[in-house]
Design a protein around this motif. Structure first.
Motif, PDB file in Angstrom:
ATOM      1  N   GLY A  77      48.902  20.756  51.205  1.00 27.20           N
ATOM      2  CA  GLY A  77      49.716  21.940  50.964  1.00 27.20           C
ATOM      3  C   GLY A  77      51.027  21.876  51.733  1.00 27.20           C
ATOM      4  O   GLY A  77      51.827  20.964  51.575  1.00 27.20           O
ATOM      5  N   ALA A  78      51.230  22.846  52.623  1.00 25.47           N
ATOM      6  CA  ALA A  78      52.446  22.901  53.435  1.00 25.47           C
ATOM      7  C   ALA A  78      52.353  22.019  54.678  1.00 25.47           C
ATOM      8  O   ALA A  78      53.204  22.083  55.558  1.00 25.47           O
ATOM      9  N   GLY A  79      51.285  21.190  54.720  1.00 25.38           N
ATOM     10  CA  GLY A  79      51.135  20.251  55.835  1.00 25.38           C
ATOM     11  C   GLY A  79      50.063  20.613  56.832  1.00 25.38           C
ATOM     12  O   GLY A  79      50.061  20.107  57.962  1.00 25.38           O
ATOM     13  N   PHE A  80      49.112  21.453  56.413  1.00 27.69           N
ATOM     14  CA  PHE A  80      48.055  21.886  57.329  1.00 27.69           C
ATOM     15  C   PHE A  80      46.712  21.306  56.921  1.00 27.69           C
ATOM     16  O   PHE A  80      46.343  21.419  55.756  1.00 27.69           O
ATOM     17  N   PRO A  81      45.999  20.699  57.860  1.00 24.25           N
ATOM     18  CA  PRO A  81      46.289  20.582  59.293  1.00 24.25           C
ATOM     19  C   PRO A  81      47.078  19.337  59.698  1.00 24.25           C
ATOM     20  O   PRO A  81      47.334  19.124  60.868  1.00 24.25           O
ATOM     21  N   GLY A  82      47.479  18.516  58.742  1.00 28.34           N
ATOM     22  CA  GLY A  82      47.998  17.187  59.060  1.00 28.34           C
ATOM     23  C   GLY A  82      49.223  17.141  59.956  1.00 28.34           C
ATOM     24  O   GLY A  82      49.275  16.359  60.909  1.00 28.34           O
ATOM     25  N   ILE A  83      50.244  17.971  59.668  1.00 25.02           N
ATOM     26  CA  ILE A  83      51.474  17.913  60.466  1.00 25.02           C
ATOM     27  C   ILE A  83      51.241  18.377  61.908  1.00 25.02           C
ATOM     28  O   ILE A  83      51.654  17.678  62.858  1.00 25.02           O
ATOM     29  N   SER A 144      40.293  18.708  56.001  1.00 22.94           N
ATOM     30  CA  SER A 144      40.738  19.604  54.932  1.00 22.94           C
ATOM     31  C   SER A 144      40.552  21.050  55.349  1.00 22.94           C
ATOM     32  O   SER A 144      39.507  21.424  55.885  1.00 22.94           O
ATOM     33  N   ARG A 145      41.604  21.841  55.096  1.00 26.41           N
ATOM     34  CA  ARG A 145      41.511  23.288  55.253  1.00 26.41           C
ATOM     35  C   ARG A 145      41.485  23.954  53.878  1.00 26.41           C
ATOM     36  O   ARG A 145      41.801  25.130  53.748  1.00 26.41           O
ATOM     37  N   ALA A 146      41.145  23.187  52.869  1.00 23.42           N
ATOM     38  CA  ALA A 146      41.155  23.699  51.501  1.00 23.42           C
ATOM     39  C   ALA A 146      40.154  24.840  51.336  1.00 23.42           C
ATOM     40  O   ALA A 146      39.062  24.815  51.907  1.00 23.42           O
ATOM     41  N   VAL A 147      40.558  25.835  50.545  1.00 23.82           N
ATOM     42  CA  VAL A 147      39.658  26.953  50.254  1.00 23.82           C
ATOM     43  C   VAL A 147      38.772  26.538  49.081  1.00 23.82           C
ATOM     44  O   VAL A 147      39.042  26.835  47.922  1.00 23.82           O
ATOM     45  N   ALA A 148      37.727  25.814  49.412  1.00 28.95           N
ATOM     46  CA  ALA A 148      36.773  25.357  48.396  1.00 28.95           C
ATOM     47  C   ALA A 148      35.403  25.285  49.050  1.00 28.95           C
ATOM     48  O   ALA A 148      35.285  25.171  50.277  1.00 28.95           O
ATOM     49  N   ASP A 149      34.379  25.369  48.233  1.00 25.00           N
ATOM     50  CA  ASP A 149      33.019  25.327  48.752  1.00 25.00           C
ATOM     51  C   ASP A 149      32.721  23.939  49.316  1.00 25.00           C
ATOM     52  O   ASP A 149      33.232  22.926  48.822  1.00 25.00           O
ATOM     53  N   LEU A 150      31.889  23.878  50.337  1.00 23.11           N
ATOM     54  CA  LEU A 150      31.628  22.623  51.026  1.00 23.11           C
ATOM     55  C   LEU A 150      31.109  21.513  50.106  1.00 23.11           C
ATOM     56  O   LEU A 150      31.549  20.362  50.243  1.00 23.11           O
ATOM     57  N   CYS A 157      36.221  14.434  49.535  1.00 24.65           N
ATOM     58  CA  CYS A 157      36.693  13.837  50.797  1.00 24.65           C
ATOM     59  C   CYS A 157      35.895  12.625  51.273  1.00 24.65           C
ATOM     60  O   CYS A 157      36.473  11.697  51.852  1.00 24.65           O
ATOM     61  N   LEU A 158      34.573  12.620  51.067  1.00 26.70           N
ATOM     62  CA  LEU A 158      33.752  11.519  51.583  1.00 26.70           C
ATOM     63  C   LEU A 158      34.157  10.146  51.065  1.00 26.70           C
ATOM     64  O   LEU A 158      34.084   9.159  51.805  1.00 26.70           O
ATOM     65  N   PRO A 159      34.608  10.002  49.805  1.00 25.92           N
ATOM     66  CA  PRO A 159      34.983   8.666  49.336  1.00 25.92           C
ATOM     67  C   PRO A 159      36.092   8.014  50.151  1.00 25.92           C
ATOM     68  O   PRO A 159      36.213   6.784  50.163  1.00 25.92           O
ATOM     69  N   PHE A 160      36.901   8.797  50.846  1.00 30.62           N
ATOM     70  CA  PHE A 160      37.993   8.242  51.638  1.00 30.62           C
ATOM     71  C   PHE A 160      37.543   7.728  53.004  1.00 30.62           C
ATOM     72  O   PHE A 160      38.249   6.950  53.646  1.00 30.62           O
ATOM     73  N   VAL A 161      36.381   8.154  53.454  1.00 29.52           N
ATOM     74  CA  VAL A 161      35.946   7.916  54.835  1.00 29.52           C
ATOM     75  C   VAL A 161      35.160   6.611  54.961  1.00 29.52           C
ATOM     76  O   VAL A 161      34.317   6.290  54.121  1.00 29.52           O
TER      77      VAL A 161
END
Length: 235
Positions: A77-83, A144-150, A157-161
């Motif tokens: 999004g606007a860079g959260f939490p990454g920035i 991820s701070r995405a508003v989505a169910d776990l 997200c797991l495929p990236f890890v």
């Protein structure tokens, strides 16, 4: 105010980091008039609800080390939490992914103005980027701070890890219910929750939870599925 709020929450900032956060705020508010980045724009609100909230990762002792680590922020999004994390942990390398080109354009300006050399930006959708060998299972952490169910976030997200790496999900409430719903997804994706970090924010007397989920085995190549399938039949 930036330094004071972070120090109250056991995060010490250098003068450079204070300046970077201040500049980030100014850019966020300016660009928010052009594209929809956030509904939170008041100075103190942004510090508490975006900057500090994102930065709580650094208070999770087993997630931060002196070694260089690679972190993916999916749906930044606007860079959260990454920035904020890139400001706070300069020895970590961050890759921020978002599906909206305008947000990536904004973040390119942010990285340039803040002189953040430990950030890479990528425009793409999670279901496509997650199948790309340049990204798949290449990261020590996904956040991820995405508003989505776990269960949904786990599949994206797991495929990236890497095996042995962690997915860190930011949650603000009712995380126990989401954890219950995610048990099947955790079994399918071969992961388990190792820690739940709880934080109390003085600003609004609210709770924040960071779920640290460890990946045990490689992710089946069929994941992540297309969004319509994930929505219709979550793991």
């Amino acid at each position: 105010m930036i330094r004071e709020i972070f120090e109250k929450n056991q995060i010490a900032l250098t003068d450079k980091q204070v300046e970077q956060f201040q500049k980030y705020y100014e850019l966020l508010v300016d660009w928010n008039q052009k594209i929809n980045l956030t509904s939170i724009t008041e100075y103190q609100d942004v510090i508490w609800k975006h900057f500090l909230d994102s930065g709580l990762f650094v208070n999770c002792k087993d997630l931060v080390s002196q070694e260089q680590k690679k972190v993916l922020d999916l749906g930044t999004g606007a860079g959260f939490p990454g920035i904020p994390l890139a400001i706070l942990i300069p020895n970590y390398e961050f890759t921020l992914v978002d599906s909206l080109r305008k947000r990536i354009d904004f973040l390119e300006i942010v990285c340039k103005e803040l002189n953040l050399e430990n950030v890479k930006l990528f425009h793409g959708r999670a279901e496509d980027v997650g199948k790309d060998s340049k990204f798949r299972e290449q990261f020590d952490f996904a956040v991820s701070r995405a508003v989505a169910d776990l269960p949904v976030l786990l599949e994206y997200c797991l495929p990236f890890v890497k095996v042995g790496g962690r997915f860190v999900s930011y949650k603000s409430r009712k995380y126990e219910e989401e954890m219950d719903r995610a048990q099947s997804a955790m079994e399918t994706l071969h992961c388990s929750c190792q820690n739940v970090y709880e934080f109390s924010l003085e600003f609004d007397q609210s709770k924040r939870y960071l779920l640290s989920i460890e990946k045990k085995e490689e992710t089946d190549s069929k994941y992540p599925r297309k969004p319509n399938k994930i929505k219709k039949n979550p793991l």
